[in-house]
Design an enzyme around this catalytic site. Structure first.
Site, PDB file in Angstrom:
ATOM      1  N   LYS A 160       0.852  -1.186   0.000  1.00 15.58           N
ATOM      2  CA  LYS A 160       0.000   0.000   0.000  1.00 15.58           C
ATOM      3  C   LYS A 160       0.890   1.238   0.000  1.00 15.58           C
ATOM      4  O   LYS A 160       1.950   1.246   0.629  1.00 15.58           O
ATOM      5  CB  LYS A 160      -0.902   0.030   1.239  1.00 15.58           C
ATOM      6  CG  LYS A 160      -1.722   1.311   1.369  1.00 15.58           C
ATOM      7  CD  LYS A 160      -2.518   1.375   2.669  1.00 15.58           C
ATOM      8  CE  LYS A 160      -3.225   2.718   2.795  1.00 15.58           C
ATOM      9  NZ  LYS A 160      -4.033   2.825   4.028  1.00 15.58           N
ATOM     10  N   GLU A 178      -9.181  11.981  12.241  1.00 20.47           N
ATOM     11  CA  GLU A 178      -8.425  10.777  12.617  1.00 20.47           C
ATOM     12  C   GLU A 178      -7.528  10.978  13.832  1.00 20.47           C
ATOM     13  O   GLU A 178      -6.548  11.733  13.794  1.00 20.47           O
ATOM     14  CB  GLU A 178      -7.574  10.303  11.428  1.00 20.47           C
ATOM     15  CG  GLU A 178      -6.880   8.974  11.677  1.00 20.47           C
ATOM     16  CD  GLU A 178      -6.358   8.330  10.419  1.00 20.47           C
ATOM     17  OE1 GLU A 178      -5.822   7.214  10.503  1.00 20.47           O
ATOM     18  OE2 GLU A 178      -6.495   8.934   9.334  1.00 20.47           O
ATOM     19  N   GLU A 180      -7.175  -2.667   2.814  1.00 25.61           N
ATOM     20  CA  GLU A 180      -6.414  -1.466   3.131  1.00 25.61           C
ATOM     21  C   GLU A 180      -6.483  -1.165   4.627  1.00 25.61           C
ATOM     22  O   GLU A 180      -5.476  -0.828   5.256  1.00 25.61           O
ATOM     23  CB  GLU A 180      -6.987  -0.286   2.323  1.00 25.61           C
ATOM     24  CG  GLU A 180      -6.265   1.012   2.519  1.00 25.61           C
ATOM     25  CD  GLU A 180      -6.927   2.171   1.786  1.00 25.61           C
ATOM     26  OE1 GLU A 180      -6.650   3.318   2.156  1.00 25.61           O
ATOM     27  OE2 GLU A 180      -7.730   1.925   0.863  1.00 25.61           O
TER      28      GLU A 180
END
Length: 386
Positions: A140, A190, A234
């Site tokens: 990723k 986040e 992911e």
């Protein structure tokens, strides 16, 4: 430690803002700057930790009962930090945002805007990353864009913050003064880590889809995200890496078996709330944050290989974008969030940032659409349609 790394620079004009839940941290004045790069900031005894500890101790000696360090740390931990010990700080009840119509707060006329890279360049970078996955150990990589807006007059930062608050009632709002005179502002969804006593929480987000205006379609979009093989993969990379880093330092660690949904005004996110109890309660929130950063949510996996790929394909330096912003007090408590949904204001210009996690199943067109959606948070606050 050299004087330039920890200079005492009184400045009563500078202000810092960080909001979390119903509370806001307000700080003003710079008693001391800390520019030492983090490098291995989670390790006890290194130069960065010594710089922070010494600065806080000097603030105590000057009469502050429980001084704090506030500011931002860049994506690349080898770059200089943007932290300071403020002269004054206090927690207040978070101001509630009113609905702010476009341009009500006096946003100047937009003269021009540009994207770096442009659409074709970003899609080319995504394709490059996907080919790289097929011939390397990288699984990723997070690729990003900058949107630069040029206005006819200087930007009213306070007005922009009010607009941002009105349109994003949740999330962690921040304002950080920069050494060169600009300001980093944004509203991050986040949480990298919050520590209180010996307990901590981390809430990584990875995997997202656009919110839709029709309630039924929006519900369908959220449900599709929850079963998306690409997005679940992911997300799993991020959660497993955070677990790997934290587990050796914990007396107990609670990691959800599967993600839940977290929504913002613009996006649905896959979210995992990870909680734990530290073996060593003296480990600070800033140390924990430095151990975790950068997570695969903003860099990729494995971290160092993904970082190399990013440096190769991204045509700009990220600086503070996808770094972390927050605070830590002298008792080790604190809160650090990922520096996303953000921009840097300098006089008539604002540079906005957004990124998307790329895995082998990614589609260049979908990833370009995702970064445009993420840019929408700051564009909307500027009174500009995404």
């Amino acid at each position: 430690m050299c004087h330039e790394d920890m200079a005492i620079l009184p400045d009563t004009k500078t202000k810092f803002l960080f909001s979390s839940g119903e509370n806001e941290l307000h700080a003003d004045g710079i008693r001391e700057r800390i520019t030492v790069p983090v490098r291995n900031g989670g390790t006890v005894g290194n130069f960065f930790k010594e710089a922070v500890d010494d600065a806080l101790e000097r603030a105590k000696s000057a009469g502050q009962e429980n001084p704090i360090v506030v500011g931002a740390i860049p994506f690349d931990l080898g770059e200089v930090s943007c932290l300071y010990v403020p002269e004054n700080h206090e927690w207040r009840v978070r101001a509630t945002g009113e609905n702010v119509p476009d341009n009500q707060f006096g946003m100047p006329a937009l003269l021009e805007q540009r994207s770096l890279p442009d659409e074709s360049g970003f899609k080319r970078a995504v394709r490059h990353a996907i080919v790289n996955f097929q011939h390397s150990d990288v699984r990723k990589a997070v690729l990003s864009v900058v949107r630069e807006l040029q206005f006819a007059a200087p930007i009213d930062v306070d007005g922009l913050l009010r607009s941002l608050r009105a349109q994003n009632r949740d999330g962690y709002q921040f304002q950080v003064p920069l050494p060169e005179g600009g300001e980093l502002i944004g509203v991050s969804p986040e949480l990298l880590v919050r520590k209180t006593g010996s307990r901590f929480v981390s809430n990584p987000l990875a995997g997202s889809t656009k919110r839709l205006t029709d309630p039924s379609a929006d519900k369908d979009a959220s449900e599709a995200l929850m079963v998306s093989e690409k997005d679940l993969y992911e997300h799993k990379l991020v959660v497993e890496d955070i677990k790997r880093i934290l587990e050796p330092h914990c007396a107990g660690l609670d990691v959800p078996d599967s993600p839940s949904l977290l929504s913002t005004a613009a996006l649905w996110h896959l979210s995992s709330r990870i909680g734990g109890l530290l073996d060593d309660p003296s480990m600070t929130a800033l140390q924990l944050a430095c151990m975790l950063h950068p997570t695969p949510a903003v860099c990729g996996y494995p971290t160092e290989l993904a970082h190399r790929l990013i440096r190769f394909v991204e045509p700009f330096e990220r600086g503070l974008f996808t770094g972390m912003v927050g605070w830590c007090d002298a008792q080790g408590n604190g809160e650090w969030v990922i520096t996303i949904r953000c921009g840097i204001v300098e006089h008539e210009t604002i540079r906005l940032f957004a990124g998307a996690g790329i895995v082998e199943a990614s589609q260049p067109e979908s990833e370009w659409a995702e970064v445009q959606t993420k840019l929408g948070t700051m564009l909307n606050a500027c009174g500009i349609a995404a």
